[in-house]
Write a protein that holds these residues in place. Structure first.
Motif, PDB file in Angstrom:
ATOM      1  N   TYR A   1      38.155  -6.342   8.789  1.00 55.95           N
ATOM      2  CA  TYR A   1      38.905  -5.183   8.323  1.00 55.95           C
ATOM      3  C   TYR A   1      40.182  -5.610   7.623  1.00 55.95           C
ATOM      4  O   TYR A   1      40.782  -6.644   7.931  1.00 55.95           O
TER       5      TYR A   1
ATOM      6  N   PRO B   1      42.765  -4.354   3.763  1.00 55.92           N
ATOM      7  CA  PRO B   1      42.758  -3.679   2.458  1.00 55.92           C
ATOM      8  C   PRO B   1      41.875  -4.413   1.460  1.00 55.92           C
ATOM      9  O   PRO B   1      41.728  -5.628   1.519  1.00 55.92           O
TER      10      PRO B   1
ATOM     11  N   SER C   1      42.335  -4.695  -1.848  1.00 59.40           N
ATOM     12  CA  SER C   1      42.984  -5.384  -2.962  1.00 59.40           C
ATOM     13  C   SER C   1      44.467  -5.658  -2.759  1.00 59.40           C
ATOM     14  O   SER C   1      45.030  -6.479  -3.479  1.00 59.40           O
ATOM     15  N   THR C   2      45.104  -5.013  -1.816  1.00 56.99           N
ATOM     16  CA  THR C   2      46.548  -5.193  -1.634  1.00 56.99           C
ATOM     17  C   THR C   2      46.841  -6.267  -0.596  1.00 56.99           C
ATOM     18  O   THR C   2      45.967  -6.682   0.166  1.00 56.99           O
TER      19      THR C   2
ATOM     20  N   PRO D   1      48.312  -7.454   2.824  1.00 54.12           N
ATOM     21  CA  PRO D   1      48.636  -6.819   4.099  1.00 54.12           C
ATOM     22  C   PRO D   1      50.129  -6.915   4.420  1.00 54.12           C
ATOM     23  O   PRO D   1      50.785  -7.907   4.099  1.00 54.12           O
TER      24      PRO D   1
ATOM     25  N   THR E   1      50.954  -5.404   9.757  1.00 52.53           N
ATOM     26  CA  THR E   1      49.662  -5.102  10.399  1.00 52.53           C
ATOM     27  C   THR E   1      49.461  -5.822  11.723  1.00 52.53           C
ATOM     28  O   THR E   1      48.415  -5.638  12.356  1.00 52.53           O
TER      29      THR E   1
ATOM     30  N   ASP F   1      45.467  -7.502   9.721  1.00 51.09           N
ATOM     31  CA  ASP F   1      44.528  -7.227   8.636  1.00 51.09           C
ATOM     32  C   ASP F   1      44.218  -8.481   7.834  1.00 51.09           C
ATOM     33  O   ASP F   1      45.069  -9.373   7.678  1.00 51.09           O
TER      34      ASP F   1
ATOM     35  N   ASP G   1      43.417 -10.441   4.375  1.00 48.18           N
ATOM     36  CA  ASP G   1      43.714 -10.367   2.944  1.00 48.18           C
ATOM     37  C   ASP G   1      42.488 -10.890   2.190  1.00 48.18           C
ATOM     38  O   ASP G   1      42.344 -12.092   1.951  1.00 48.18           O
TER      39      ASP G   1
ATOM     40  N   GLU H   1      32.999  -1.671   1.024  1.00 52.23           N
ATOM     41  CA  GLU H   1      33.096  -0.998   2.312  1.00 52.23           C
ATOM     42  C   GLU H   1      31.836  -1.241   3.134  1.00 52.23           C
ATOM     43  O   GLU H   1      30.731  -1.343   2.604  1.00 52.23           O
TER      44      GLU H   1
ATOM     45  N   LYS I   1      35.178  -4.119   5.843  1.00 52.98           N
ATOM     46  CA  LYS I   1      34.705  -4.552   4.534  1.00 52.98           C
ATOM     47  C   LYS I   1      33.726  -5.725   4.695  1.00 52.98           C
ATOM     48  O   LYS I   1      33.724  -6.431   5.704  1.00 52.98           O
TER      49      LYS I   1
END
Length: 464
Positions: free
Chosen positions: A324, A326, A328-329, A331, A334, A358, A360, A382, A432
């Protein structure tokens, strides 16, 4: 994070507490393989499609890092055993596990014994699903031999989120005083340049005790848990890590003048994904000696020495990352703890709380491509999309038809829906999937199944 999770003196994953399990409804959290067997079955199907797409290569290694109780690998191997040619190509299964307690659970599940045989690489036992195949347990990925002719299929499910991170905050008007010393693992470090003019610089967020004057007056938190005795605080001056790590990617450099920006970087994650890439596609010249760190307290010596300029005549294999974070951004903020299925501070009850951050995914992709010229990266996508493309609906329908009663049907339907739920906090959206697969120069890019490709496309690419 490393000490709290894997220390041999009561780490979260390495401890053994009577009557308590980290996983499942009675533990602290539930992972996708524990929710439904369908998850592991589809992961096994994905490995099979990659094996077919790559021309049914031999000398297959199946490797899982951070395998938990072994539930995912159990479902994967049970599925693979139905595809006889693929199963016969598997030479060995490697489980990368630091916990003696979890290793015994895995061995019982995969081999029917809690006491695998010790040998030079770690421990081994026969695989109950694939005849004449051995399951090998190693304390670190570096113990798994690199072979130019091998085809490694690597699974990393909720592995990267547990690796240590560094957290940095951009501070305005930051200065480096003249002759200021920073204590490092190798001793004090003194800057050679003397004082520098104030400017935006990255400072590291470090763990520090909370002063008694800042402690709440109530004896516990609202939920009855103890108050944290530590917290993250911004270092007064730049640290060696804050001076170096934010310079390793253009993504971080773009935030160099953004005051109060926060980024998280996991060097260990980048090292692991680089190792995956090298095993699949061979090494870039400048990363040929890069190796995943070996724990200082490892009880065995590695037989797989770093291979200088390790090359493969033909890239082969794949890595499937399921975690898990983001898409594209970068982290930020987190770092978290979880206990008994509830979020909590990561700074309470060390060794009794799961700690994670999270992932990356973009940083992982960059590191994989930088480590090897023979790989390409697909995703992240996803989890809902990945599982749906692989046929989770169709598989669930078959299981529902075979279900013995309504209660079983309801449990299966609930489990599958949970895996693909795309709500704001749904697993299908938050989790993801990312794949590292071979890249052959001069050939068209082949999208793997689950990442824009399909089984039909796969057979077309093979001219079938």
């Amino acid at each position: 994070m490393r000490q709290c999770l894997t220390s041999d003196q009561g780490g979260y994953y390495t401890r053994q507490t009577a009557g308590h399990d980290q996983f499942g409804a009675n533990g602290d959290f539930v992972t996708s393989p524990e929710i439904s067997q369908v998850f592991g079955e589809l992961a096994g199907i994905w490995l099979y499609t990659e094996w077919l797409a790559q021309g049914r290569s031999g000398k297959v290694q199946i490797i899982e890092v951070g395998p938990g109780r072994g539930t995912l690998m159990d479902d994967v191997l049970r599925t693979i055993s139905s595809f006889k040619p693929f199963a016969q190509s598997v030479e060995a299964i490697y489980m990368i596990e630091a916990s003696d307690h979890l290793r015994k659970q895995q061995a019982k599940l995969l081999s029917g014994t809690e006491e695998p045989e010790a040998f030079e690489l770690g421990w081994r036992a026969p695989c109950k699903y694939i005849p004449n195949c051995t399951v090998v347990w190693c304390e670190d990925l570096r113990f798994v031999p690199k072979e130019e002719t091998s085809t490694p299929f690597i699974l990393a499910h909720e592995f990267f989120d547990a690796l240590p991170i560094h957290v940095f905050q951009n501070v305005a008007n930051s200065t480096i005083p003249a002759a200021s010393k920073t204590i490092t693992a190798d001793g004090p470090m003194t800057p050679k340049t003397g004082p520098q003019a104030p400017q935006n610089r990255w400072h590291e967020l470090v763990v520090a005790p909370i002063h008694e004057s800042q402690m709440p007056t109530s004896p516990t938190e609202d939920d009855g848990s103890p108050h944290p005795e530590f917290h993250l605080t911004v270092s007064k001056t730049p640290t060696p890590h804050s001076l170096y790590l934010p310079q390793t990617s253009d993504r971080y450099k773009a935030l160099a003048n953004t005051t109060d920006a926060i980024i998280e970087i996991s060097p260990e994650s980048l090292s692991y994904i680089g190792d995956f890439a090298v095993r699949i596609g061979g090494a870039n010249a400048h990363t040929a000696t890069t190796q995943t760190p070996i724990p200082a307290d490892a009880s065995i010596n590695p037989k797989s020495k770093p291979v200088p300029n390790f090359q493969k005549p033909k890239p082969s294999g794949a890595a499937l990352i399921l975690d898990y974070g983001p898409a594209s951004t970068i982290p930020a903020n987190t770092l978290r703890g979880i206990r008994s299925h509830r979020p909590c501070s990561p700074f309470v009850s060390a060794g009794l709380v799961d700690i994670s951050a999270d992932v990356d995914f973009v940083a992982l992709a960059e590191a994989a491509l930088d480590a090897s010229p023979g790989v390409e990266v697909h995703g992240p996508v996803e989890q809902a999309y990945f599982l749906s493309t692989l046929g989770i609906t169709e598989r669930a329908e078959r299981l529902l038809k075979a279900a013995a009663d309504e209660e079983t049907k309801q449990r299966l339907e609930t489990a599958v829906q949970r895996l693909v739920d795309r709500g704001p906090t749904g697993m299908g959206r938050i989790y993801k999937a990312m794949a590292v697969v071979p890249h052959v120069e001069g050939t068209a890019v082949r999208r793997p199944v689950g990442f824009g490709g399909s089984v039909v496309d796969m057979f077309k690419a093979q001219g079938r």
